[in-house]
Scaffold this motif. Structure first.
Motif, PDB file in Angstrom:
ATOM      1  N   GLN A 102       0.863  -1.177   0.000  1.00 30.32           N
ATOM      2  CA  GLN A 102       0.000   0.000   0.000  1.00 30.32           C
ATOM      3  C   GLN A 102       0.900   1.227   0.000  1.00 30.32           C
ATOM      4  N   ARG A 162      -3.145   9.799   2.494  1.00 30.18           N
ATOM      5  CA  ARG A 162      -3.842   8.905   1.566  1.00 30.18           C
ATOM      6  C   ARG A 162      -3.098   7.590   1.488  1.00 30.18           C
ATOM      7  N   THR A 206      -2.907   4.163  -1.160  1.00 25.08           N
ATOM      8  CA  THR A 206      -3.262   3.696  -2.494  1.00 25.08           C
ATOM      9  C   THR A 206      -2.834   2.243  -2.645  1.00 25.08           C
ATOM     10  N   GLN A 248      -7.140   1.705  -5.968  1.00 27.53           N
ATOM     11  CA  GLN A 248      -8.120   2.469  -5.189  1.00 27.53           C
ATOM     12  C   GLN A 248      -7.417   3.301  -4.120  1.00 27.53           C
ATOM     13  N   ARG A 249      -7.889   4.520  -3.945  1.00 28.90           N
ATOM     14  CA  ARG A 249      -7.342   5.427  -2.933  1.00 28.90           C
ATOM     15  C   ARG A 249      -8.365   5.642  -1.838  1.00 28.90           C
TER      16      ARG A 249
END
Length: 77
Positions: free
Chosen positions: A30, A54, A56, A62-63
């Motif tokens: 991630q 954030r 990702t 997908q964030r």
């Protein structure tokens, strides 16, 4: 007198972590990033106004947003 001020967004990549994605369910790396909005005076950052994080997924892309508390929990793992 001329006074130049504004906002600048700075994006900084943080070290990634291996964990399972909440969207695709795969155990992959991630990618983490920190976004900071800084107040500038004469193009010089004076202070940070806000900070967000954030995560990702490297598999599905997908964030999702993380809170500061969530980032601290990831750092402890």
């Amino acid at each position: 007198m001329l006074l130049l001020f504004g906002l600048k967004t700075v994006v900084r990549a943080l070290p990634g972590r291996y964990s399972s994605c909440r969207y695709c369910g795969q155990y992959v790396e991630q990618h983490l990033e920190e976004r900071a909005s800084k107040f500038t005076l004469f193009f010089i950052p004076v202070f940070t106004m806000s900070r967000s994080y954030r995560i990702t997924c490297s598999n599905c892309g997908q964030r999702s947003s993380l809170s500061k508390r969530g980032m601290k929990a990831l750092a402890r793992r």
